[in-house]
Design a protein around this motif. Structure first.
Motif, PDB file in Angstrom:
ATOM      1  N   ASN A  72       0.845  -1.198   0.000  1.00  0.00           N
ATOM      2  CA  ASN A  72       0.000   0.000   0.000  1.00  0.00           C
ATOM      3  C   ASN A  72       0.878   1.245   0.000  1.00  0.00           C
ATOM      4  N   ARG A  73       0.363   2.283  -0.648  1.00  0.00           N
ATOM      5  CA  ARG A  73       1.035   3.584  -0.681  1.00  0.00           C
ATOM      6  C   ARG A  73       2.326   3.574  -1.469  1.00  0.00           C
TER       7      ARG A  73
ATOM      8  N   PRO B 252      -2.345   1.580  -4.747  1.00  0.00           N
ATOM      9  CA  PRO B 252      -1.391   2.649  -5.073  1.00  0.00           C
ATOM     10  C   PRO B 252      -1.429   3.800  -4.071  1.00  0.00           C
TER      11      PRO B 252
HETATM   12  N1  ADP Z   1      -2.917   4.308  -0.551  1.00  0.00           N
HETATM   13  C1  ADP Z   1      -2.709   5.373   0.217  1.00  0.00           C
HETATM   14  N2  ADP Z   1      -2.281   6.534  -0.328  1.00  0.00           N
HETATM   15  C2  ADP Z   1      -2.058   7.612   0.435  1.00  0.00           C
HETATM   16  N3  ADP Z   1      -2.208   7.651   1.759  1.00  0.00           N
HETATM   17  C3  ADP Z   1      -2.615   6.536   2.373  1.00  0.00           C
HETATM   18  C4  ADP Z   1      -2.893   5.344   1.640  1.00  0.00           C
HETATM   19  N4  ADP Z   1      -3.281   4.397   2.524  1.00  0.00           N
HETATM   20  C5  ADP Z   1      -3.257   4.966   3.742  1.00  0.00           C
HETATM   21  N5  ADP Z   1      -2.847   6.256   3.655  1.00  0.00           N
HETATM   22  C6  ADP Z   1      -2.664   7.193   4.749  1.00  0.00           C
HETATM   23  O1  ADP Z   1      -1.624   6.703   5.580  1.00  0.00           O
HETATM   24  C7  ADP Z   1      -1.946   6.867   6.945  1.00  0.00           C
HETATM   25  C8  ADP Z   1      -1.935   5.520   7.623  1.00  0.00           C
HETATM   26  O2  ADP Z   1      -3.025   4.740   7.157  1.00  0.00           O
HETATM   27  P1  ADP Z   1      -3.823   3.819   8.166  1.00  0.00           P
HETATM   28  O3  ADP Z   1      -4.836   3.058   7.403  1.00  0.00           O
HETATM   29  O4  ADP Z   1      -4.299   4.624   9.309  1.00  0.00           O
HETATM   30  O5  ADP Z   1      -2.628   2.863   8.645  1.00  0.00           O
HETATM   31  P2  ADP Z   1      -2.512   1.911   9.905  1.00  0.00           P
HETATM   32  O6  ADP Z   1      -3.874   1.614  10.386  1.00  0.00           O
HETATM   33  O7  ADP Z   1      -1.780   0.717   9.406  1.00  0.00           O
HETATM   34  O8  ADP Z   1      -1.708   2.657  10.919  1.00  0.00           O
HETATM   35  C9  ADP Z   1      -3.294   7.558   7.007  1.00  0.00           C
HETATM   36  O9  ADP Z   1      -3.095   8.929   7.188  1.00  0.00           O
HETATM   37  C10 ADP Z   1      -3.889   7.256   5.650  1.00  0.00           C
HETATM   38  O10 ADP Z   1      -4.753   8.280   5.222  1.00  0.00           O
END
Ligand code: ADP
Ligand code: MG
Length: 356
Positions: free
Chosen positions: A292-293, A310
């Motif tokens: 992810n990301r 993405p």
């Molecule tokens: N595909 C993505 N693209 C951009 N930002 C993302 C993406 N997925 C998650 N994020 C951002 O990254 C941060 C962490 O995501 P989150 O789902 O809260 O992770 P976790 O629960 O594993 O800590 C959040 O601020 C979220 O909005």
């Protein structure tokens, strides 16, 4: 039984847990009226057996309860056998179809920031939109699942009446014994959009005004939530848990309930390190590595992603605003990818989970 040695609190608690498992299995047996229901009973007995195996594997745990544990193992095998006998006349194809149609038991794990919460919340809602009964659980002490689902952040703790004290339980609290786990869900779980039901660690207490979590609420709820998820044997409910980051949590068997595991890995090398440590702990389950990301970074060495979400600036922005991505950016690239991931789980072609 006059010469039974005194059992300590932990041992008494373990025995009570086993008694409660029998209540759940008897309840499922009494209500079983279809192939799927019998398979659900078989699966539930298998989940309990797997959990029991982790107790039995450690000689030092609950020595005074070990005889009972061995007897319990036999009891569990009996329920599984009963279920298999009930479906013995059903042809293999119909059996496979019924097995594949059982509710999904999904744990989402990975390092903090990897994207577990957005993955869990979006899958939960997409499953519900497909007409399924879904319970989403937040097992992260830094909660976020409620908001990501589209609820108010302070909703959805384990309320009074759903937990009770027991000196032998983790942190001294456990799930109430007045109801079966599914009854607790039906009575206490909060309503999230699309009909998803939600449970988490509890109200953010006054101690959290600085932005933290009410740790005592979290501690009171953790054992209850873990046992609640493990004890949902209904054939038609999906259970999705957003698990606290890092390797310690799964090690404590928070994911004991799961049959499917999504390991979310972000582009940072630490995220990959966590994922590598987690993978051996979820052996025996169907696991899928989801990157992810990522922008154009390559996969981490030795950690090929089977699915990709993405980098999506729009999603990051709506999340920053505290909105549910599925509502606020339904067509953004990450959500489009998550829809594909959801259909993967929902596809009829999905293989039935292995039975232990
Ligand atoms: N595909 C993505 N693209 C951009 N930002 C993302 C993406 N997925 C998650 N994020 C951002 O990254 C941060 C962490 O995501 P989150 O789902 O809260 O992770 P976790 O629960 O594993 O800590 C959040 O601020 C979220 O909005
Ligand atoms: Mg999170």
């Amino acid at each position: 039984m006059g010469d039974t040695p005194e059992l300590n609190n932990r041992e008494q608690w373990a025995i009570q847990c086993m008694d409660r498992q029998l209540v759940v299995l008897d309840d499922l047996t009494a209500r079983a009226d279809s192939t799927a229901a019998w398979l659900a009973l078989e699966r539930q007995a298998g989940s309990y057996a797997r959990h029991l195996g982790t107790w039995l594997a450690k000689e030092s745990i609950f020595p005074g309860a070990r005889d009972r544990m061995r007897a319990h193992q036999v009891d569990l095998a009996g329920y599984a056998q009963r279920a298999r006998d009930e479906v013995a006349g059903v042809d293999a194809e119909a059996l496979e179809a019924a097995r594949a149609g059982l509710g999904i038991r999904l744990a989402v794990i990975g390092k903090g920031g990897a994207g577990k919460t957005v993955t869990s919340s979006t899958l939960a809602r997409l499953f519900a939109q497909a007409g399924r009964k879904v319970l989403a659980c937040d097992l992260d002490v830094n909660p976020g699942l409620a908001v990501s689902l589209g609820m108010q952040g302070d909703q959805g703790g384990m309320p009074e009446g759903s937990i009770e004290e027991h000196p032998g339980s983790l942190y001294g609290w456990q799930l109430t014994g007045d109801m079966t786990p599914i009854q607790v869900v039906e009575k206490f779980a909060s309503a999230a959009p699309d009909g998803v039901r939600f449970l988490g660690f509890g109200k953010i207490g006054p101690a959290s005004e600085g932005g933290g979590t009410d740790k005592s609420a979290a501690k009171q709820s953790v054992a209850a939530l873990v046992h609640l998820m493990l004890g949902i044997g209904e054939p038609d409910w999906d259970v999705i848990a957003d698990l606290e980051a890092g390797p310690t949590t799964p090690f404590e068997r928070y994911h004991a309930f799961s049959e499917d595991v999504v390991v979310v890995v972000g582009p940072a090398w630490r995220s990959a390190m966590t994922a590598r440590r987690l993978l051996p702990m979820v052996e025996g389950r169907r696991s899928i590595v989801v990157s992810n990301r990522f922008r154009d970074e390559p996969d981490h060495p030795g950690l090929a992603a089977q699915f990709r979400i993405p980098f999506d600036p729009e999603l990051a922005e709506v999340e920053r605003q505290g909105l549910a991505p599925l509502d606020a950016c339904p067509g953004s690239p990450a959500i489009v990818a998550l829809r594909e991931l959801a259909s993967l789980f929902l596809s009829a072609a999905r293989e039935a989970a292995p039975i232990d």
